[in-house]
Scaffold this motif. Structure first.
Motif, PDB file in Angstrom:
ATOM      1  N   LEU A  17       0.754  -1.170   0.059  1.00  0.00           N
ATOM      2  CA  LEU A  17      -0.273  -0.014  -0.035  1.00  0.00           C
ATOM      3  C   LEU A  17       0.796   1.388   0.071  1.00  0.00           C
ATOM      4  CD1 LEU A  17      -2.689  -1.098   2.622  1.00  0.00           C
ATOM      5  CD2 LEU A  17      -2.806  -1.104   0.057  1.00  0.00           C
ATOM      6  N   ARG A  18       0.787   2.054  -0.848  1.00  0.00           N
ATOM      7  CA  ARG A  18       1.495   3.461  -1.074  1.00  0.00           C
ATOM      8  C   ARG A  18       0.550   4.590  -1.223  1.00  0.00           C
ATOM      9  NH1 ARG A  18       6.875   3.354  -2.147  1.00  0.00           N
ATOM     10  NH2 ARG A  18       7.870   5.503  -2.089  1.00  0.00           N
ATOM     11  N   TRP A  19       0.981   5.733  -0.669  1.00  0.00           N
ATOM     12  CA  TRP A  19       0.095   6.938  -0.643  1.00  0.00           C
ATOM     13  C   TRP A  19       0.993   7.664  -1.669  1.00  0.00           C
ATOM     14  CZ3 TRP A  19      -4.564   8.298   0.983  1.00  0.00           C
ATOM     15  CH2 TRP A  19      -5.257   7.558   2.038  1.00  0.00           C
ATOM     16  N   LYS A  55      -3.820   9.905  -2.632  1.00  0.00           N
ATOM     17  CA  LYS A  55      -4.627   8.459  -3.251  1.00  0.00           C
ATOM     18  C   LYS A  55      -3.690   7.408  -2.845  1.00  0.00           C
ATOM     19  CE  LYS A  55      -7.645   8.071  -5.456  1.00  0.00           C
ATOM     20  NZ  LYS A  55      -8.099   7.925  -6.741  1.00  0.00           N
ATOM     21  N   GLN A  56      -4.280   6.319  -2.064  1.00  0.00           N
ATOM     22  CA  GLN A  56      -3.557   5.173  -1.806  1.00  0.00           C
ATOM     23  C   GLN A  56      -3.758   3.997  -2.732  1.00  0.00           C
ATOM     24  OE1 GLN A  56      -4.683   2.631   1.434  1.00  0.00           O
ATOM     25  NE2 GLN A  56      -2.585   3.141   2.591  1.00  0.00           N
ATOM     26  N   LEU A  57      -2.753   3.526  -3.348  1.00  0.00           N
ATOM     27  CA  LEU A  57      -2.746   2.258  -4.330  1.00  0.00           C
ATOM     28  C   LEU A  57      -2.396   1.162  -3.366  1.00  0.00           C
ATOM     29  CD1 LEU A  57      -0.836   3.648  -7.365  1.00  0.00           C
ATOM     30  CD2 LEU A  57      -3.185   3.515  -6.869  1.00  0.00           C
ATOM     31  N   TYR A  58      -3.198   0.159  -3.852  1.00  0.00           N
ATOM     32  CA  TYR A  58      -2.890  -1.350  -3.763  1.00  0.00           C
ATOM     33  C   TYR A  58      -2.082  -1.985  -4.833  1.00  0.00           C
ATOM     34  CZ  TYR A  58      -4.170  -6.454  -3.129  1.00  0.00           C
ATOM     35  OH  TYR A  58      -3.930  -7.781  -3.083  1.00  0.00           O
ATOM     36  N   VAL A  59      -0.957  -2.403  -4.445  1.00  0.00           N
ATOM     37  CA  VAL A  59       0.041  -3.069  -5.721  1.00  0.00           C
ATOM     38  C   VAL A  59       0.319  -4.477  -5.216  1.00  0.00           C
ATOM     39  CG1 VAL A  59       2.145  -2.836  -6.968  1.00  0.00           C
ATOM     40  CG2 VAL A  59       0.695  -0.713  -6.036  1.00  0.00           C
TER      41      VAL A  59
END
Length: 160
Positions: A123-125, A143-147
């Motif tokens: 998880l990265r903001w 925005k937070q991405l799920y990778v």
């Protein structure tokens, strides 16, 4: 998203996409290497709030897909990338056209690859600044991405 789509073609598609087209959102640029994007939100009669400034939903919408799209394209088909969370902080009223630049740096992509190498999620903001034509900060959007790296199939149907 198919790998054959080019950055200029995606820009044209997004500019015709009804949520952007009818909100006054224009994608000005997407870099050929998918490292950058620039978006403009025109202040119009239909996207003003009660006090004549940009409607907050339009400000958030103009930033919505770009971190995910850039990350998807930079990481490639072996990765799952989703928007996980988002937040917006309104700093000052936007009373003119506003802009947002996105820059997905190489070291961030390398970090995402390293963090997901073992198959775990990451998880990265990401933070974006919406500014007016004079550079005055209008809003901060996070925005937070799920990778995650895609799991390999069970092997069914593969040659032995």
């Amino acid at each position: 998203m198919r790998n054959s789509i080019t950055a200029p073609r995606l820009r044209r598609i997004l500019n015709l996409w009804p949520p952007f087209l009818f909100s006054g959102i224009r994608v000005l640029h997407i870099a050929d290497d998918w490292s950058r994007a620039k978006v403009k939100l025109k202040l119009g009669r239909f996207n003003r709030n009660a006090v004549g400034a940009h409607f907050g939903g339009s400000l958030f919408s103009m930033t919505d897909p770009f971190w995910m799209l850039l990350a998807m394209r930079r990481l490639g088909r072996d990765y799952i990338v989703w928007d996980k969370a988002g937040e917006i902080e309104f700093v000052s009223p936007g009373r003119s056209d506003v802009f947002c630049d996105f820059h997905l740096e190489d070291h961030v992509v390398e970090d995402m690859i390293a963090e997901t190498a073992d198959g775990q999620k990451h998880l990265r903001w990401f933070e974006s600044h919406v500014v007016d034509g004079e550079g005055k900060l209008v809003a901060k959007v996070r925005k937070q991405l799920y990778v995650r790296r895609k799991r390999e199939s069970s092997g069914a149907g593969k040659p032995a």
